[in-house]
Structure formats: C-alpha cells, structure tokens
Write a protein that holds these residues in place. Structure first.
Motif, PDB file in Angstrom:
ATOM      1  N   GLN A  99       0.985  -1.203   0.126  1.00 35.76           N
ATOM      2  CA  GLN A  99       0.072   0.119   0.045  1.00 35.76           C
ATOM      3  C   GLN A  99       0.842   1.058   0.016  1.00 35.76           C
ATOM      4  O   GLN A  99       0.538   2.141  -0.629  1.00 35.76           O
ATOM      5  CB  GLN A  99      -0.924  -0.088   1.031  1.00 35.76           C
ATOM      6  N   LEU A 100       1.826   1.054   0.959  1.00 38.75           N
ATOM      7  CA  LEU A 100       2.913   2.647   0.945  1.00 38.75           C
ATOM      8  C   LEU A 100       3.479   2.640  -0.684  1.00 38.75           C
ATOM      9  O   LEU A 100       3.611   3.748  -1.038  1.00 38.75           O
ATOM     10  CB  LEU A 100       4.177   2.330   1.806  1.00 38.75           C
ATOM     11  N   GLU A 101       3.928   1.483  -1.110  1.00 37.85           N
ATOM     12  CA  GLU A 101       4.537   1.726  -2.899  1.00 37.85           C
ATOM     13  C   GLU A 101       3.354   2.475  -3.614  1.00 37.85           C
ATOM     14  O   GLU A 101       3.608   3.220  -4.227  1.00 37.85           O
ATOM     15  CB  GLU A 101       4.916   0.512  -3.062  1.00 37.85           C
ATOM     16  N   HIS A 102       2.009   1.886  -3.380  1.00 39.30           N
ATOM     17  CA  HIS A 102       1.182   2.388  -4.242  1.00 39.30           C
ATOM     18  C   HIS A 102       0.855   3.631  -4.188  1.00 39.30           C
ATOM     19  O   HIS A 102       0.450   4.288  -5.121  1.00 39.30           O
ATOM     20  CB  HIS A 102      -0.141   1.391  -3.914  1.00 39.30           C
ATOM     21  N   ILE A 103       0.875   4.310  -2.759  1.00 36.97           N
ATOM     22  CA  ILE A 103       0.406   5.642  -2.710  1.00 36.97           C
ATOM     23  C   ILE A 103       1.572   6.241  -3.148  1.00 36.97           C
ATOM     24  O   ILE A 103       1.446   7.328  -3.654  1.00 36.97           O
ATOM     25  CB  ILE A 103       0.256   5.710  -1.022  1.00 36.97           C
ATOM     26  N   SER A 104       2.995   5.883  -2.907  1.00 38.03           N
ATOM     27  CA  SER A 104       3.887   6.741  -3.263  1.00 38.03           C
ATOM     28  C   SER A 104       4.049   6.855  -4.735  1.00 38.03           C
ATOM     29  O   SER A 104       4.445   7.987  -4.989  1.00 38.03           O
ATOM     30  CB  SER A 104       5.435   5.673  -2.822  1.00 38.03           C
ATOM     31  N   ASP A 105       3.540   5.851  -5.438  1.00 33.10           N
ATOM     32  CA  ASP A 105       3.759   5.870  -6.933  1.00 33.10           C
ATOM     33  C   ASP A 105       2.820   6.986  -7.439  1.00 33.10           C
ATOM     34  O   ASP A 105       2.785   7.476  -8.289  1.00 33.10           O
ATOM     35  CB  ASP A 105       3.481   4.552  -7.509  1.00 33.10           C
ATOM     36  N   MET A 152       4.162  13.269   0.823  1.00 34.71           N
ATOM     37  CA  MET A 152       4.253  11.771   1.185  1.00 34.71           C
ATOM     38  C   MET A 152       4.268  11.817   2.839  1.00 34.71           C
ATOM     39  O   MET A 152       3.831  11.125   3.408  1.00 34.71           O
ATOM     40  CB  MET A 152       5.621  11.181   0.649  1.00 34.71           C
ATOM     41  N   ALA A 153       5.032  12.777   3.310  1.00 27.23           N
ATOM     42  CA  ALA A 153       5.287  12.786   4.857  1.00 27.23           C
ATOM     43  C   ALA A 153       4.192  13.394   5.588  1.00 27.23           C
ATOM     44  O   ALA A 153       3.602  12.717   6.374  1.00 27.23           O
ATOM     45  CB  ALA A 153       6.385  13.749   5.213  1.00 27.23           C
ATOM     46  N   GLU A 154       3.419  14.358   4.863  1.00 24.29           N
ATOM     47  CA  GLU A 154       2.215  14.836   5.449  1.00 24.29           C
ATOM     48  C   GLU A 154       0.997  13.897   5.233  1.00 24.29           C
ATOM     49  O   GLU A 154       0.078  13.738   6.445  1.00 24.29           O
ATOM     50  CB  GLU A 154       1.638  16.107   4.493  1.00 24.29           C
ATOM     51  N   THR A 155       1.114  12.878   4.285  1.00 26.64           N
ATOM     52  CA  THR A 155       0.084  12.105   4.060  1.00 26.64           C
ATOM     53  C   THR A 155       0.106  10.716   4.900  1.00 26.64           C
ATOM     54  O   THR A 155      -0.761  10.302   5.652  1.00 26.64           O
ATOM     55  CB  THR A 155      -0.023  11.425   2.506  1.00 26.64           C
ATOM     56  N   PHE A 190       2.623  10.048   7.507  1.00 27.87           N
ATOM     57  CA  PHE A 190       2.838  10.152   8.911  1.00 27.87           C
ATOM     58  C   PHE A 190       1.986  11.140   9.974  1.00 27.87           C
ATOM     59  O   PHE A 190       2.209  11.409  11.105  1.00 27.87           O
ATOM     60  CB  PHE A 190       4.405  10.753   9.105  1.00 27.87           C
ATOM     61  N   LYS A 191       0.836  11.591   9.095  1.00 30.30           N
ATOM     62  CA  LYS A 191      -0.261  12.352   9.708  1.00 30.30           C
ATOM     63  C   LYS A 191      -0.699  11.514  11.002  1.00 30.30           C
ATOM     64  O   LYS A 191      -0.939  10.461  11.091  1.00 30.30           O
ATOM     65  CB  LYS A 191      -1.361  12.703   8.960  1.00 30.30           C
ATOM     66  N   GLY A 192      -0.669  12.334  12.379  1.00 30.12           N
ATOM     67  CA  GLY A 192      -1.273  11.709  13.543  1.00 30.12           C
ATOM     68  C   GLY A 192      -0.361  10.899  14.323  1.00 30.12           C
ATOM     69  O   GLY A 192      -0.685  10.226  15.253  1.00 30.12           O
ATOM     70  N   ILE A 193       1.114  10.843  13.738  1.00 24.88           N
ATOM     71  CA  ILE A 193       1.996   9.729  14.380  1.00 24.88           C
ATOM     72  C   ILE A 193       2.677  10.767  15.472  1.00 24.88           C
ATOM     73  O   ILE A 193       3.489  11.555  14.651  1.00 24.88           O
ATOM     74  CB  ILE A 193       2.881   9.021  13.208  1.00 24.88           C
ATOM     75  N   LYS A 243       5.901  12.296  17.354  1.00 25.84           N
ATOM     76  CA  LYS A 243       7.210  12.494  17.117  1.00 25.84           C
ATOM     77  C   LYS A 243       7.791  11.055  17.739  1.00 25.84           C
ATOM     78  O   LYS A 243       9.037  10.522  16.933  1.00 25.84           O
ATOM     79  CB  LYS A 243       7.844  13.668  17.547  1.00 25.84           C
ATOM     80  N   GLU A 244       7.663  10.836  18.912  1.00 21.54           N
ATOM     81  CA  GLU A 244       8.272   9.530  19.621  1.00 21.54           C
ATOM     82  C   GLU A 244       7.895   8.409  19.135  1.00 21.54           C
ATOM     83  O   GLU A 244       8.813   7.381  18.918  1.00 21.54           O
ATOM     84  CB  GLU A 244       7.779   9.576  21.184  1.00 21.54           C
ATOM     85  N   ASP A 245       6.867   8.108  18.614  1.00 22.62           N
ATOM     86  CA  ASP A 245       6.465   6.996  17.734  1.00 22.62           C
ATOM     87  C   ASP A 245       7.350   6.905  16.436  1.00 22.62           C
ATOM     88  O   ASP A 245       7.699   5.821  16.002  1.00 22.62           O
ATOM     89  CB  ASP A 245       5.009   6.928  17.444  1.00 22.62           C
ATOM     90  N   PHE A 246       7.428   7.869  15.718  1.00 22.05           N
ATOM     91  CA  PHE A 246       8.371   8.103  14.501  1.00 22.05           C
ATOM     92  C   PHE A 246       9.476   7.743  14.742  1.00 22.05           C
ATOM     93  O   PHE A 246      10.171   7.125  13.965  1.00 22.05           O
ATOM     94  CB  PHE A 246       7.945   9.643  13.833  1.00 22.05           C
ATOM     95  N   LYS A 247      10.219   8.416  15.912  1.00 18.63           N
ATOM     96  CA  LYS A 247      11.399   7.981  16.180  1.00 18.63           C
ATOM     97  C   LYS A 247      11.793   6.683  16.358  1.00 18.63           C
ATOM     98  O   LYS A 247      12.729   6.013  15.921  1.00 18.63           O
ATOM     99  CB  LYS A 247      11.961   9.003  17.339  1.00 18.63           C
ATOM    100  N   SER A 248      10.795   5.929  17.129  1.00 15.59           N
ATOM    101  CA  SER A 248      10.806   4.561  17.472  1.00 15.59           C
ATOM    102  C   SER A 248      10.784   3.874  15.938  1.00 15.59           C
ATOM    103  O   SER A 248      11.489   2.860  15.825  1.00 15.59           O
ATOM    104  CB  SER A 248       9.584   3.921  18.430  1.00 15.59           C
ATOM    105  N   MET A 249       9.834   4.084  15.225  1.00 16.42           N
ATOM    106  CA  MET A 249       9.904   3.608  13.734  1.00 16.42           C
ATOM    107  C   MET A 249      11.209   3.609  13.005  1.00 16.42           C
ATOM    108  O   MET A 249      11.636   2.558  12.462  1.00 16.42           O
ATOM    109  CB  MET A 249       8.798   3.994  12.951  1.00 16.42           C
ATOM    110  N   ILE A 250      11.814   4.810  13.117  1.00 15.31           N
ATOM    111  CA  ILE A 250      12.935   5.056  12.569  1.00 15.31           C
ATOM    112  C   ILE A 250      14.061   4.268  13.058  1.00 15.31           C
ATOM    113  O   ILE A 250      15.050   3.312  12.422  1.00 15.31           O
ATOM    114  CB  ILE A 250      13.640   6.489  12.460  1.00 15.31           C
TER     115      ILE A 250
END
Length: 148
Positions: free
Chosen positions: A13-19, A112-115, A117-120, A122-129
């Motif tokens: 799904q990420l690849e499809h949205i990115s494309d 892409m980032a706004e679409t 990572f919306k609602g995530i 910052k700490e969760d994002f850092k954990s994901m990274i």
C-alpha cells in the motif's frame, strides 16, 4: 493475517500511494536512485560532486554508479563537466531539467510525509526509524552470513 502478511500488505500500500503521489508531482520515475542522486546534488550544489561521491552516498559499486550517471545524462537530468580544481576529473552537475525535477521531488517528499505520517507522534516516529535501522542491520547481517 500473520504479522509478515500484514507487513507485506502495508508495504504494498505504501508503494502504491508513493507511486500515485509521485505521478501527481511529475516524478513517477524518480522514486529510486535517480531521485536520490538529484536530491543529493541539489543539497550539495555548492560543492563539486564526482561519481565517487554518488557511489558513497548510495553505497553502490563504481560500475553501477557509472551506469546510473550515464542513464541520468541520457534522461537530461545531469551533465558531467570538467572539475574547476582538476581538469582531469569530471564533476556531476544538475541541468535545468534536473533542478526543476529536484524541486518537484521536494514537494513529493513533503506530501508523502504529510500523508503517511499524519497523526503519528514524534516519539512513535523516532521509534519507527530506530526499528527500520535495526531491520537494515539484520538484513546486512543476513546477507553477510549468506555469503560467508
């Protein structure tokens, strides 16, 4: 659905949205190495960049980097010109088309980032990274073990 199946579905799904977003921004074929090189050159426009710098940035071999540069020259995104400091070397520079595509890439990355990572928080994002970095390490270890 298994965790691996769910991960595979989300990645698809990420690849499809990115494309889809890339196509809207006119950068549909620049989501890979060519786009990475354009962004790298744009971010370092005050420096002389050589094929060896692209090799290091993308962590690719000399032959792969050379072929990538040739393909990008053919596409009109870059050109190679003699170095200002040493005429024996050729630096890689953006063409007007490459510069315009760099701007489009930036707007694509922002959307892409706004679409995605919306609602995530910052700490969760850092954990994901951190998790992505660990996955990359695990992949590297697996490949090294496989070739041992």
């Amino acid at each position: 659905m298994s965790q691996m199946g769910e991960l595979r579905r989300v990645l698809h799904q990420l690849e499809h949205i990115s494309d889809k977003i890339a196509k809207q921004h006119g950068v549909e074929h620049l989501a890979g190495p060519q786009g990475h090189v354009l962004t790298f050159l744009c971010q370092n426009k005050d420096k002389e960049i050589f094929v060896k710098d692209i090799e290091a940035e993308l962590r690719i071999s000399k032959s792969v980097a050379s072929n990538l540069v040739k393909r990008m020259e053919k596409n009109g995104f870059i050109q190679t010109v003699p170095s200002c400091s040493d005429k024996r070397y050729k630096q890689v520079v953006l063409t007007e088309l490459g510069q315009s595509k760099s701007g489009l890439l930036a707007s694509w990355h922002l959307e892409m980032a706004e679409t995605l990572f919306k609602g995530i928080p910052k700490e969760d994002f850092k954990s994901m990274i951190r998790m992505i970095e660990r996955l990359k390490e695990n992949i590297k270890e697996y490949k090294e073990k496989e070739h041992a």
